[in-house]
Design an enzyme around this catalytic site. Structure first.
Site, PDB file in Angstrom:
ATOM      1  CG  ASN A   9      54.743  57.019  47.046  1.00 12.52           C
ATOM      2  OD1 ASN A   9      55.897  57.063  46.358  1.00 12.52           O
ATOM      3  ND2 ASN A   9      54.034  58.202  47.842  1.00 12.52           N
ATOM      4  CD1 TRP A  10      57.864  50.834  47.737  1.00 13.85           C
ATOM      5  CD2 TRP A  10      59.522  50.344  46.603  1.00 13.85           C
ATOM      6  NE1 TRP A  10      57.952  49.707  47.202  1.00 13.85           N
ATOM      7  CE2 TRP A  10      58.828  49.462  47.330  1.00 13.85           C
ATOM      8  CE3 TRP A  10      61.106  50.356  45.737  1.00 13.85           C
ATOM      9  CZ2 TRP A  10      59.604  47.957  46.738  1.00 13.85           C
ATOM     10  CZ3 TRP A  10      61.665  49.555  45.198  1.00 13.85           C
ATOM     11  CH2 TRP A  10      60.909  47.822  45.490  1.00 13.85           C
ATOM     12  CE  LYS A  11      55.597  58.518  51.321  1.00 14.23           C
ATOM     13  NZ  LYS A  11      55.187  59.673  52.558  1.00 14.23           N
ATOM     14  CG  HIS A  97      52.671  62.115  47.986  1.00 19.48           C
ATOM     15  ND1 HIS A  97      52.789  62.468  48.482  1.00 19.48           N
ATOM     16  CD2 HIS A  97      52.187  61.244  48.295  1.00 19.48           C
ATOM     17  CE1 HIS A  97      53.200  62.295  49.993  1.00 19.48           C
ATOM     18  NE2 HIS A  97      52.549  61.174  49.500  1.00 19.48           N
ATOM     19  CD  GLU A  99      56.284  62.837  51.139  1.00 17.83           C
ATOM     20  OE1 GLU A  99      56.426  62.118  50.257  1.00 17.83           O
ATOM     21  OE2 GLU A  99      55.731  62.368  52.376  1.00 17.83           O
ATOM     22  CD  GLU A 167      48.635  59.728  50.814  1.00 17.28           C
ATOM     23  OE1 GLU A 167      48.868  58.615  51.315  1.00 17.28           O
ATOM     24  OE2 GLU A 167      49.436  60.609  50.020  1.00 17.28           O
ATOM     25  N   GLY A 173      53.445  59.180  56.987  1.00 19.14           N
ATOM     26  CA  GLY A 173      55.364  59.249  57.974  1.00 19.14           C
ATOM     27  C   GLY A 173      55.243  60.014  59.727  1.00 19.14           C
ATOM     28  CB  SER A 212      49.860  56.384  59.517  1.00 13.61           C
ATOM     29  OG  SER A 212      50.954  57.056  59.239  1.00 13.61           O
ATOM     30  N   GLY A 233      53.281  54.666  52.049  1.00  9.22           N
ATOM     31  CA  GLY A 233      54.236  54.835  51.656  1.00  9.22           C
ATOM     32  C   GLY A 233      55.420  54.021  53.125  1.00  9.22           C
ATOM     33  N   GLY A 234      54.899  54.366  53.793  1.00  7.05           N
ATOM     34  CA  GLY A 234      56.591  53.426  54.520  1.00  7.05           C
ATOM     35  C   GLY A 234      56.435  51.738  54.382  1.00  7.05           C
TER      36      GLY A 234
HETATM   37  P1  PGA Z   1      53.176  56.434  54.733  1.00  7.76           P
HETATM   38  O1  PGA Z   1      53.321  56.810  53.664  1.00  7.76           O
HETATM   39  O2  PGA Z   1      52.140  55.139  54.527  1.00  7.76           O
HETATM   40  O3  PGA Z   1      54.242  56.720  54.811  1.00  7.76           O
HETATM   41  O4  PGA Z   1      52.243  57.349  56.099  1.00  7.76           O
HETATM   42  C1  PGA Z   1      51.862  57.284  53.007  1.00  7.76           C
HETATM   43  C2  PGA Z   1      52.213  57.708  51.498  1.00  7.76           C
HETATM   44  O5  PGA Z   1      52.181  59.576  51.929  1.00  7.76           O
HETATM   45  O6  PGA Z   1      51.383  57.801  50.221  1.00  7.76           O
END
Ligand code: PGA
Length: 251
Positions: A9-11, A97, A99, A167, A173, A212, A233-234
């Site tokens: 997930n590149w956000k 998600h 966010e 999650e 993150g 993470s 994510g990251g």
């Molecule tokens: P992260 O994000 O791997 O950067 O912690 C995971 C996500 O939000 O899907």
């Protein structure tokens, strides 16, 4: 065990130049002597989805969007319909998600409606759930997350078309992850909830862990009983790291 999925997930990160990372990932996957024992997908910002789909057409990499609207078309400035995502040739859509739940006030009822919009168009829907740190500290994580699953699960969900991503919000993150035991307990509670709602399909639906996930902890997290892959994510932004996760866990 269902076939695992490692989804990136590149956000809200990356422009056209960042697609070089996808070329690099394709090269790394192509150099393997056998394909990894998992599905792989990337969910870039909507602005890159069309190019990504064209780049990955003949590769093992699936593609997806990070959100969709509940409606199939209409006066919703700035939004994207599931039909549009499908029209490009994408495979997946992420809904709910944390966010989006936080930034856009999305309730589980909204998430469910979005998931149903995705299903209607033939997309595989990744439904995200997860507790905040305050909820965990209060001892309510399991009740909170299983209620989110119950309330967000789309009508018509099958093991093929819906994936749950657990999650914990406090792990996203932050570099922090739950213990293997905590992940196992939560995935088992989610599995029980799914099986109660959908006695046949619920037992087979994939449940990903996210928060993470890195090359260094992927093997341990993916080895937890009941974990059917990762939402990353990251670490999905860099081909080396994302490939490292796939390799650590499923090669
Ligand atoms: P992260 O994000 O791997 O950067 O912690 C995971 C996500 O939000 O899907």
């Amino acid at each position: 065990m269902p076939r695992p999925l490692v989804a990136g997930n590149w956000k809200m990160n990356g422009g056209v130049a960042h697609l070089q990372e996808v070329e690099a990932l394709k090269d790394k996957l192509a150099a393997l002597t056998s394909l990894p024992a998992c599905d792989v997908a990337i969910c870039p910002p909507a602005t890159l989805l069309d190019r990504l789909i064209q780049m990955t057409d003949t590769s093992q990499i699936g593609t997806g969007a990070q959100d969709c609207h509940t409606a199939s078309s209409g006066a919703h400035t700035g939004d994207i319909a599931a039909a549009m995502i499908k029209d490009l040739g994408a495979d997946y859509v992420i809904v709910g998600h944390s966010e989006r739940r936080a930034d856009h006030g999305e309730t589980s009822a909204t998430v469910k409606a979005k998931a149903e919009a995705g299903l209607k168009e033939g997309l595989t829907v990744i439904v995200c759930v997860g507790e905040t740190e305050a909820t965990r500290d209060a001892g309510n994580a399991e009740a909170f997350v299983t209620a989110q699953v119950q309330d967000s699960l789309p009508h018509g969900a099958t093991a093929e078309t819906v994936i749950i991503a657990y999650e914990p919000v406090w792990a996203i993150g932050t570099g922090r992850t739950p213990t293997s035991g905590d992940v196992e307990t939560m995935h088992s509670a989610i599995r029980t909830t799914l099986a109660n709602i959908l006695p046949t399909e619920g037992g087979q639906m994939r449940i990903l862990y996210g928060g993470s996930v890195k090359p260094g902890n992927a093997r341990e997290l993916m080895a937890v009983p009941g974990v059917d892959g990762a939402l990353v994510g990251g670490a999905s932004l860099k081909a080396d790291d994302f490939f490292g996760i796939i390799e650590a866990a499923y090669c």
